[in-house]
Scaffold this active site. Sequence first.
Site, PDB file in Angstrom:
ATOM      1  N   ASN A   9       0.915  -1.243   0.085  1.00  0.00           N
ATOM      2  CA  ASN A   9       0.009   0.038   0.130  1.00  0.00           C
ATOM      3  C   ASN A   9       0.945   1.075  -0.049  1.00  0.00           C
ATOM      4  O   ASN A   9       1.383   1.524   0.938  1.00  0.00           O
ATOM      5  CB  ASN A   9      -0.956  -0.282   1.204  1.00  0.00           C
ATOM      6  CG  ASN A   9      -1.683   1.220   1.468  1.00  0.00           C
ATOM      7  OD1 ASN A   9      -1.675   2.224   0.528  1.00  0.00           O
ATOM      8  ND2 ASN A   9      -2.534   1.297   2.583  1.00  0.00           N
ATOM      9  N   LYS A  11       0.216   4.149  -0.295  1.00  0.00           N
ATOM     10  CA  LYS A  11      -0.307   5.430   0.162  1.00  0.00           C
ATOM     11  C   LYS A  11      -0.145   6.761  -0.680  1.00  0.00           C
ATOM     12  O   LYS A  11      -0.016   6.444  -1.862  1.00  0.00           O
ATOM     13  CB  LYS A  11      -0.073   5.887   1.769  1.00  0.00           C
ATOM     14  CG  LYS A  11      -0.069   4.426   2.806  1.00  0.00           C
ATOM     15  CD  LYS A  11       0.069   4.584   3.949  1.00  0.00           C
ATOM     16  CE  LYS A  11       0.009   3.248   4.680  1.00  0.00           C
ATOM     17  NZ  LYS A  11      -0.134   3.444   6.139  1.00  0.00           N
ATOM     18  N   HIS A 101      -9.596   1.123   4.667  1.00  0.00           N
ATOM     19  CA  HIS A 101      -8.350   1.260   5.286  1.00  0.00           C
ATOM     20  C   HIS A 101      -8.381   2.388   6.441  1.00  0.00           C
ATOM     21  O   HIS A 101      -9.187   3.447   6.339  1.00  0.00           O
ATOM     22  CB  HIS A 101      -7.193   2.027   4.433  1.00  0.00           C
ATOM     23  CG  HIS A 101      -5.925   1.915   5.107  1.00  0.00           C
ATOM     24  ND1 HIS A 101      -5.529   2.934   5.651  1.00  0.00           N
ATOM     25  CD2 HIS A 101      -4.981   0.991   4.697  1.00  0.00           C
ATOM     26  CE1 HIS A 101      -4.167   2.741   6.125  1.00  0.00           C
ATOM     27  NE2 HIS A 101      -3.798   1.482   5.647  1.00  0.00           N
ATOM     28  N   GLU A 103      -7.196   4.787   7.592  1.00  0.00           N
ATOM     29  CA  GLU A 103      -6.700   6.121   7.325  1.00  0.00           C
ATOM     30  C   GLU A 103      -8.095   6.733   6.645  1.00  0.00           C
ATOM     31  O   GLU A 103      -8.256   7.895   6.896  1.00  0.00           O
ATOM     32  CB  GLU A 103      -5.288   6.251   6.441  1.00  0.00           C
ATOM     33  CG  GLU A 103      -3.993   6.041   7.408  1.00  0.00           C
ATOM     34  CD  GLU A 103      -2.992   5.568   6.256  1.00  0.00           C
ATOM     35  OE1 GLU A 103      -2.774   5.679   5.280  1.00  0.00           O
ATOM     36  OE2 GLU A 103      -2.278   4.911   7.135  1.00  0.00           O
ATOM     37  N   GLU A 173      -5.542  -5.083  10.380  1.00  0.00           N
ATOM     38  CA  GLU A 173      -4.626  -3.963  10.400  1.00  0.00           C
ATOM     39  C   GLU A 173      -4.959  -3.078  11.619  1.00  0.00           C
ATOM     40  O   GLU A 173      -5.793  -2.199  11.723  1.00  0.00           O
ATOM     41  CB  GLU A 173      -4.380  -2.938   9.239  1.00  0.00           C
ATOM     42  CG  GLU A 173      -4.508  -3.550   7.928  1.00  0.00           C
ATOM     43  CD  GLU A 173      -3.697  -2.526   7.026  1.00  0.00           C
ATOM     44  OE1 GLU A 173      -2.491  -2.676   6.555  1.00  0.00           O
ATOM     45  OE2 GLU A 173      -4.189  -1.434   6.888  1.00  0.00           O
ATOM     46  N   GLY A 179       2.235   1.959  10.550  1.00  0.00           N
ATOM     47  CA  GLY A 179       3.001   3.318  10.528  1.00  0.00           C
ATOM     48  C   GLY A 179       3.879   3.684  11.764  1.00  0.00           C
ATOM     49  O   GLY A 179       4.483   4.867  11.854  1.00  0.00           O
ATOM     50  N   SER A 219       3.176  -2.151  10.357  1.00  0.00           N
ATOM     51  CA  SER A 219       4.688  -2.251  10.633  1.00  0.00           C
ATOM     52  C   SER A 219       5.291  -3.581  10.246  1.00  0.00           C
ATOM     53  O   SER A 219       6.242  -4.097  11.037  1.00  0.00           O
ATOM     54  CB  SER A 219       4.981  -1.611  12.038  1.00  0.00           C
ATOM     55  OG  SER A 219       4.573  -0.412  12.281  1.00  0.00           O
TER      56      SER A 219
HETATM   57  P1  PGA Z   1       2.688   0.213   7.789  1.00  0.00           P
HETATM   58  O1  PGA Z   1       1.200   0.417   6.871  1.00  0.00           O
HETATM   59  O2  PGA Z   1       3.068  -1.116   6.943  1.00  0.00           O
HETATM   60  O3  PGA Z   1       3.555   1.507   7.047  1.00  0.00           O
HETATM   61  O4  PGA Z   1       2.465   0.118   8.868  1.00  0.00           O
HETATM   62  C1  PGA Z   1       0.516  -0.579   6.848  1.00  0.00           C
HETATM   63  C2  PGA Z   1      -0.969  -0.072   6.278  1.00  0.00           C
HETATM   64  O5  PGA Z   1      -1.470   0.989   6.466  1.00  0.00           O
HETATM   65  O6  PGA Z   1      -1.382  -0.613   5.347  1.00  0.00           O
END
Ligand code: PGA
Length: 256
Positions: A9, A11, A101, A103, A173, A179, A219
């Site tokens: 992803n 983003k 997601h 976000e 997630e 993140g 992460s």
């Molecule tokens: P990250 O994000 O691996 O940077 O923690 C995962 C995601 O949001 O899909």
Amino acid sequence: MRKKIVAGNWKMNLLENEVIDYIQELEQLYSFKPDDVELIIFPSSIYLDSLINLPNYDLGVGAQDCSANDNGAFTGEISASMLASFKDEDKNEINYCLVGHSERRKYHNEANELLSKKVNQLIQNDLTPVYCCGETIEERNDGELFDVIEKQLKEGVFHLSMENFKKVIIAYEPVWAIGTGVTATKEQAQEMHQFIRQKIADKYNEEIAENTSILYGGSCKPSNANELFSQPDIDGGLIGGASLKPESFIQIAQSF
Ligand code: PGA
């Protein structure tokens, strides 16, 4: 047998020249990808075309979001039918789309009801929804984590018929792991993946539950992917930060 999947992803990252470099670099490394692992990339929508046209290798391509509506006066939105219209047998295709997601849930106030409409749009257009669910740290600490995930599943995807649910991929997630550099332990992740699979079995049946890919995200990186992916109910990962470098992305794909 359910699929093993490593999905990146991106983003809101990477500029156009960086995307071109990425595609070339991934080509150099592609032979290191195990045959039974599917790679998917979810780029920003302006790069979807590059990702389906340029690579000389098999790559699943997905959008990060789609509209809950068919078409019409929805400035800035992309419909599932637009994504599906890129299908072409000679090229990579847009086959996937993230839905829900954290976000999107947080910054765009997307709630389960809206997300269920997005899921419907994707199914109608023969695209695979990758439905994201996850609890916040407060919800975990309050012991509400299982209720939260169950509600997200019930309201976002469990309205689907058995036939349609078979097309869905789930991504667990935990919001507190996205993140942040803090990964769920393998025990925490496995516990929730097992719970999700059980809920799918309760709603549909054992066979469908066994065939549904459930990805872990938050992460996940080369140094921890192996312990996560070796859990019985973890079928791969949805990778943010560590997918932005082809080398670590491929290393993660080698971690089963
Ligand atoms: P990250 O994000 O691996 O940077 O923690 C995962 C995601 O949001 O899909």
